[in-house]
Scaffold this motif. Structure first.
Motif, PDB file in Angstrom:
ATOM      1  N   LEU A 331      54.482 -96.535 -18.256  1.00 60.54           N
ATOM      2  CA  LEU A 331      53.663 -95.326 -18.169  1.00 60.54           C
ATOM      3  C   LEU A 331      54.521 -94.074 -18.010  1.00 60.54           C
ATOM      4  O   LEU A 331      54.186 -93.015 -18.554  1.00 60.54           O
ATOM      5  CB  LEU A 331      52.673 -95.439 -17.001  1.00 60.54           C
ATOM      6  N   ASP A 332      55.623 -94.181 -17.276  1.00 57.49           N
ATOM      7  CA  ASP A 332      56.510 -93.023 -17.136  1.00 57.49           C
ATOM      8  C   ASP A 332      57.072 -92.611 -18.491  1.00 57.49           C
ATOM      9  O   ASP A 332      57.169 -91.420 -18.803  1.00 57.49           O
ATOM     10  CB  ASP A 332      57.655 -93.332 -16.167  1.00 57.49           C
ATOM     11  N   ALA A 333      57.450 -93.597 -19.294  1.00 58.82           N
ATOM     12  CA  ALA A 333      58.073 -93.287 -20.589  1.00 58.82           C
ATOM     13  C   ALA A 333      57.047 -92.772 -21.596  1.00 58.82           C
ATOM     14  O   ALA A 333      57.244 -91.724 -22.216  1.00 58.82           O
ATOM     15  CB  ALA A 333      58.778 -94.522 -21.140  1.00 58.82           C
ATOM     16  N   VAL A 334      55.943 -93.509 -21.762  1.00 63.21           N
ATOM     17  CA  VAL A 334      54.989 -93.123 -22.812  1.00 63.21           C
ATOM     18  C   VAL A 334      54.224 -91.857 -22.456  1.00 63.21           C
ATOM     19  O   VAL A 334      53.564 -91.275 -23.320  1.00 63.21           O
ATOM     20  CB  VAL A 334      53.998 -94.264 -23.137  1.00 63.21           C
ATOM     21  N   SER A 335      54.318 -91.413 -21.210  1.00 59.64           N
ATOM     22  CA  SER A 335      53.698 -90.139 -20.859  1.00 59.64           C
ATOM     23  C   SER A 335      54.261 -89.003 -21.692  1.00 59.64           C
ATOM     24  O   SER A 335      53.591 -87.993 -21.914  1.00 59.64           O
ATOM     25  CB  SER A 335      53.909 -89.842 -19.370  1.00 59.64           C
ATOM     26  N   PHE A 336      55.492 -89.170 -22.194  1.00 58.05           N
ATOM     27  CA  PHE A 336      56.133 -88.111 -22.970  1.00 58.05           C
ATOM     28  C   PHE A 336      56.186 -88.434 -24.459  1.00 58.05           C
ATOM     29  O   PHE A 336      56.819 -87.734 -25.228  1.00 58.05           O
ATOM     30  CB  PHE A 336      57.541 -87.859 -22.434  1.00 58.05           C
ATOM     31  N   TYR A 337      55.498 -89.513 -24.869  1.00 57.45           N
ATOM     32  CA  TYR A 337      55.414 -89.851 -26.279  1.00 57.45           C
ATOM     33  C   TYR A 337      54.193 -89.172 -26.882  1.00 57.45           C
ATOM     34  O   TYR A 337      53.258 -88.790 -26.183  1.00 57.45           O
ATOM     35  CB  TYR A 337      55.257 -91.359 -26.468  1.00 57.45           C
ATOM     36  N   SER A 338      54.186 -89.067 -28.210  1.00 55.31           N
ATOM     37  CA  SER A 338      52.957 -88.669 -28.891  1.00 55.31           C
ATOM     38  C   SER A 338      51.925 -89.785 -28.705  1.00 55.31           C
ATOM     39  O   SER A 338      52.265 -90.923 -28.343  1.00 55.31           O
ATOM     40  CB  SER A 338      53.228 -88.464 -30.381  1.00 55.31           C
ATOM     41  N   GLU A 339      50.671 -89.472 -28.965  1.00 55.80           N
ATOM     42  CA  GLU A 339      49.612 -90.465 -28.748  1.00 55.80           C
ATOM     43  C   GLU A 339      49.830 -91.707 -29.596  1.00 55.80           C
ATOM     44  O   GLU A 339      49.661 -92.836 -29.129  1.00 55.80           O
ATOM     45  CB  GLU A 339      48.252 -89.851 -29.049  1.00 55.80           C
ATOM     46  N   ASN A 340      50.211 -91.520 -30.864  1.00 58.26           N
ATOM     47  CA  ASN A 340      50.413 -92.671 -31.750  1.00 58.26           C
ATOM     48  C   ASN A 340      51.606 -93.512 -31.309  1.00 58.26           C
ATOM     49  O   ASN A 340      51.541 -94.753 -31.325  1.00 58.26           O
ATOM     50  CB  ASN A 340      50.612 -92.194 -33.193  1.00 58.26           C
ATOM     51  N   ALA A 341      52.699 -92.844 -30.934  1.00 57.49           N
ATOM     52  CA  ALA A 341      53.877 -93.587 -30.472  1.00 57.49           C
ATOM     53  C   ALA A 341      53.580 -94.306 -29.165  1.00 57.49           C
ATOM     54  O   ALA A 341      54.003 -95.453 -28.963  1.00 57.49           O
ATOM     55  CB  ALA A 341      55.062 -92.644 -30.302  1.00 57.49           C
ATOM     56  N   ALA A 342      52.826 -93.649 -28.278  1.00 58.47           N
ATOM     57  CA  ALA A 342      52.451 -94.289 -27.012  1.00 58.47           C
ATOM     58  C   ALA A 342      51.608 -95.527 -27.275  1.00 58.47           C
ATOM     59  O   ALA A 342      51.800 -96.578 -26.643  1.00 58.47           O
ATOM     60  CB  ALA A 342      51.688 -93.306 -26.133  1.00 58.47           C
ATOM     61  N   GLN A 343      50.666 -95.425 -28.218  1.00 56.94           N
ATOM     62  CA  GLN A 343      49.808 -96.559 -28.525  1.00 56.94           C
ATOM     63  C   GLN A 343      50.613 -97.740 -29.059  1.00 56.94           C
ATOM     64  O   GLN A 343      50.387 -98.887 -28.687  1.00 56.94           O
ATOM     65  CB  GLN A 343      48.740 -96.152 -29.549  1.00 56.94           C
ATOM     66  N   ALA A 344      51.582 -97.440 -29.932  1.00 57.55           N
ATOM     67  CA  ALA A 344      52.420 -98.507 -30.488  1.00 57.55           C
ATOM     68  C   ALA A 344      53.231 -99.187 -29.395  1.00 57.55           C
ATOM     69  O   ALA A 344      53.360-100.423 -29.374  1.00 57.55           O
ATOM     70  CB  ALA A 344      53.344 -97.930 -31.558  1.00 57.55           C
ATOM     71  N   GLU A 345      53.775 -98.413 -28.469  1.00 56.76           N
ATOM     72  CA  GLU A 345      54.565 -98.981 -27.380  1.00 56.76           C
ATOM     73  C   GLU A 345      53.686 -99.802 -26.446  1.00 56.76           C
ATOM     74  O   GLU A 345      54.066-100.892 -25.992  1.00 56.76           O
ATOM     75  CB  GLU A 345      55.252 -97.863 -26.606  1.00 56.76           C
ATOM     76  N   ILE A 346      52.506 -99.300 -26.136  1.00 59.15           N
ATOM     77  CA  ILE A 346      51.574 -99.999 -25.248  1.00 59.15           C
ATOM     78  C   ILE A 346      51.157-101.331 -25.850  1.00 59.15           C
ATOM     79  O   ILE A 346      51.077-102.354 -25.154  1.00 59.15           O
ATOM     80  CB  ILE A 346      50.347 -99.111 -24.963  1.00 59.15           C
ATOM     81  N   GLU A 347      50.873-101.340 -27.147  1.00 61.30           N
ATOM     82  CA  GLU A 347      50.456-102.579 -27.803  1.00 61.30           C
ATOM     83  C   GLU A 347      51.531-103.649 -27.701  1.00 61.30           C
ATOM     84  O   GLU A 347      51.230-104.828 -27.478  1.00 61.30           O
ATOM     85  CB  GLU A 347      50.112-102.294 -29.266  1.00 61.30           C
ATOM     86  N   GLN A 348      52.796-103.251 -27.870  1.00 54.62           N
ATOM     87  CA  GLN A 348      53.878-104.230 -27.760  1.00 54.62           C
ATOM     88  C   GLN A 348      54.037-104.700 -26.318  1.00 54.62           C
ATOM     89  O   GLN A 348      54.388-105.856 -26.070  1.00 54.62           O
ATOM     90  CB  GLN A 348      55.176-103.623 -28.282  1.00 54.62           C
ATOM     91  N   TRP A 349      53.787-103.805 -25.361  1.00 54.59           N
ATOM     92  CA  TRP A 349      53.892-104.187 -23.948  1.00 54.59           C
ATOM     93  C   TRP A 349      52.789-105.184 -23.591  1.00 54.59           C
ATOM     94  O   TRP A 349      53.019-106.145 -22.843  1.00 54.59           O
ATOM     95  CB  TRP A 349      53.786-102.937 -23.078  1.00 54.59           C
ATOM     96  N   LEU A 350      51.599-104.981 -24.101  1.00 56.45           N
ATOM     97  CA  LEU A 350      50.467-105.854 -23.782  1.00 56.45           C
ATOM     98  C   LEU A 350      50.577-107.219 -24.459  1.00 56.45           C
ATOM     99  O   LEU A 350      50.059-108.212 -23.941  1.00 56.45           O
ATOM    100  CB  LEU A 350      49.152-105.196 -24.220  1.00 56.45           C
TER     101      LEU A 350
END
Length: 508
Positions: A331-350
């Motif tokens: 969450l600390d990292a993706v807070s500074f990502y664009s929405e699409n990049a954050a979504q891609a990172e979150i999906e891989q984390w899940l």
């Protein structure tokens, strides 16, 4: 560029190591280096610097399948040999120096060469081993690309046949830094959302990014001349970088250079400045722009430039590298990502995690009254959006949490759960402040934000008379933003008054 508390660059989507290793092995220059390494043996003669002697170059060119009648073939063979030596694909034993025991003073001496130990990694190593070899080859090619071309070196010879470096005006460190800067800008254009992505970048734009000051309006003739000079340097350098697989490059049109007596006029193409385009750039059709050269980083090139940035201490994240880390780091990292990049990172984390445990970990990481808290909760909400019924117990467990209770109610309501307790007014106001603070942190003052503000405040009579009392660290900040952006003038005025009250009640 140095690392900071959050990523300095957007995350890049990299191909797998296996795919990248295949690309590396297919890069023409690297493939030639491998072929010469396999050819090296007892009859191979090298000079004092480990280079192939001139007499061996025609045979090496033939081994590579090059046209031996082509005057450029020996140069291609020499370059491939140098890459093979520098990467450890070839081991060389240089000739003994003059005066060595048993050596004849007037006899020409040669060293020997043999396949190096690292050559076995090409077919027997892991993809990462191949990529390490390719990165070493890239270092060699980048060093060569920063050297002036032969014509410039000849022009700089003094009467004694020595290179006059003052006349050449060549500083190795400066040239290397220039090329690194160009590649960093090309990388940024590629990974930034809304940037070049898969589209090639016009050479004038890239040259202008290194020459034209950010605060300059219309470039002067002197600056445009510098852009032209930079374009010519880049044209030569990208020609050298393409064979190693770093870029796909369309050179400057030879006819264009002839028409301009060897110096193209970049003002006819987009230099990133001007008055005609919506973004302030001159308008030119695709065909016109392409004549000035077009360049694009390959997937292997993205990997290579990122690796060099990481080695230099630059924070250059890649999508997927947080998959094994905790929810707090995510969450600390993706807070500074664009929405699409954050979504891609979150999906891989899940992926591969059990939903109940993942949901509980995300919710725990979302807590906090620090400045980054609102945006963490927004990304937590984004991460929980695809979760199914298995996550419901974890979400229900935070219904009474003052920071997460609103988020939990929204999640449950979106799934049609009927027994969700209504929030108390304090939680409603707190959630409103938190939501707007998160949007401001994520995207700034967007066109959509005033509508969100209007929607969140429309159903609460006396909203601004109460919200300034909310115990949220961003209350005053949010109210000040609402005072500027709220579409209703009366509400905006009330927001400004509430912001003053919120500031006044905070301890000095």
């Amino acid at each position: 560029m140095s690392a900071d508390s959050h990523p300095t660059l957007p995350p890049v989507r990299l191909h797998s190591d296996a795919e990248l290793a295949r690309d590396a092995l297919g890069a023409p220059l690297f493939a030639r280096a491998v072929r010469l390494a396999r050819w090296a043996g007892p009859d191979t003669r090298v000079g004092v610097g480990g280079e192939l002697v001139t007499a061996q170059l025609p045979e090496a060119a033939a081994v590579l399948g090059l046209d031996t009648d082509d005057a450029d073939s020996p140069g291609y063979a020499s370059q491939a040999w140098r890459v093979a030596v520098d990467t450890g694909l070839v081991d060389v034993t240089e000739p003994e120096e003059d005066g060595a025991d048993g050596a004849e003073g007037d006899e020409e001496r040669f060293g020997t060469a043999a396949p190096g130990e690292d050559l076995a990694l090409v077919t027997g190593g892991a993809p990462g081993d191949v990529l390490d070899l390719w990165l070493a080859a890239l270092d060699t090619v980048l060093a060569d690309a920063a050297v002036p071309d032969l014509d410039d070196l000849v022009d700089a010879l003094d009467a004694g046949g020595e290179i006059d470096f003052d006349r050449l005006d060549w500083n190795p460190g400066r040239e290397a830094d220039f090329l690194d800067g160009v590649l960093a800008n090309l990388y940024l254009l590629t990974v930034t959302e809304g940037g070049a992505a898969d589209e090639p970048v016009p050479l004038p734009v890239l040259a202008a990014s290194m020459v034209v000051p950010d605060d300059m309006g219309e470039p002067t003739d002197a600056v445009l001349e510098q852009v032209s000079d930079a374009m010519m340097r880049l044209d030569d350098q990208f020609r050298q970088l393409e064979p190693i697989g770093l870029v796909e490059f369309r050179p400057v049109d030879e006819e264009l250079m002839a028409e301009a007596d060897g110096t193209p006029e970049p003002e006819h193409a987009s230099t990133g400045r001007g008055e005609d385009g919506e973004d302030g750039r001159p308008v030119a059709d695709d065909e016109d722009v392409s004549r000035y050269g077009m360049v694009r980083l390959t997937p292997l090139g993205l990997y290579g430039i990122r690796a060099r940035m990481l080695e230099a201490g630059v924070d250059a994240p890649a999508v997927g590298e947080l998959a094994e880390k905790g929810a707090d780091a995510l969450l600390d990292a993706v807070s500074f990502y664009s929405e699409n990049a954050a979504q891609a990172e979150i999906e891989q984390w899940l992926a591969g995690r059990e939903q109940p445990a993942a949901a509980a970990e995300l919710l725990a990481a979302a807590r906090g009254d620090d400045e980054g808290g609102p945006l963490r909760r927004l990304r937590c909400q984004q991460a929980l959006a695809p979760a199914g019924p298995e996550a419901e117990p974890a979400v229900r467990s935070v219904l009474d949490d003052p920071e997460l209770g609103g988020l939990a109610r929204v999640w449950l309501a979106e799934r049609g759960v009927s027994d969700v307790p209504a929030p108390d007014p304090e939680m409603v106001f707190w959630l409103t402040v938190d939501t707007i603070a998160a949007q401001l942190a994520a995207d700034g003052e967007t066109e959509e934000l005033p509508l969100l503000m209007e929607t969140l405040t429309a159903h609460h009579a006396g909203f601004f008379e109460q919200v300034w009392r909310v115990e949220h660290p961003a209350t005053a900040y949010v109210l000040e933003a609402m005072g500027r952006l709220h579409p209703d003038r009366k509400a905006a005025k009330e927001a400004r008054k509430a912001a003053f009250k919120a500031r006044s009640r905070r301890p000095a």
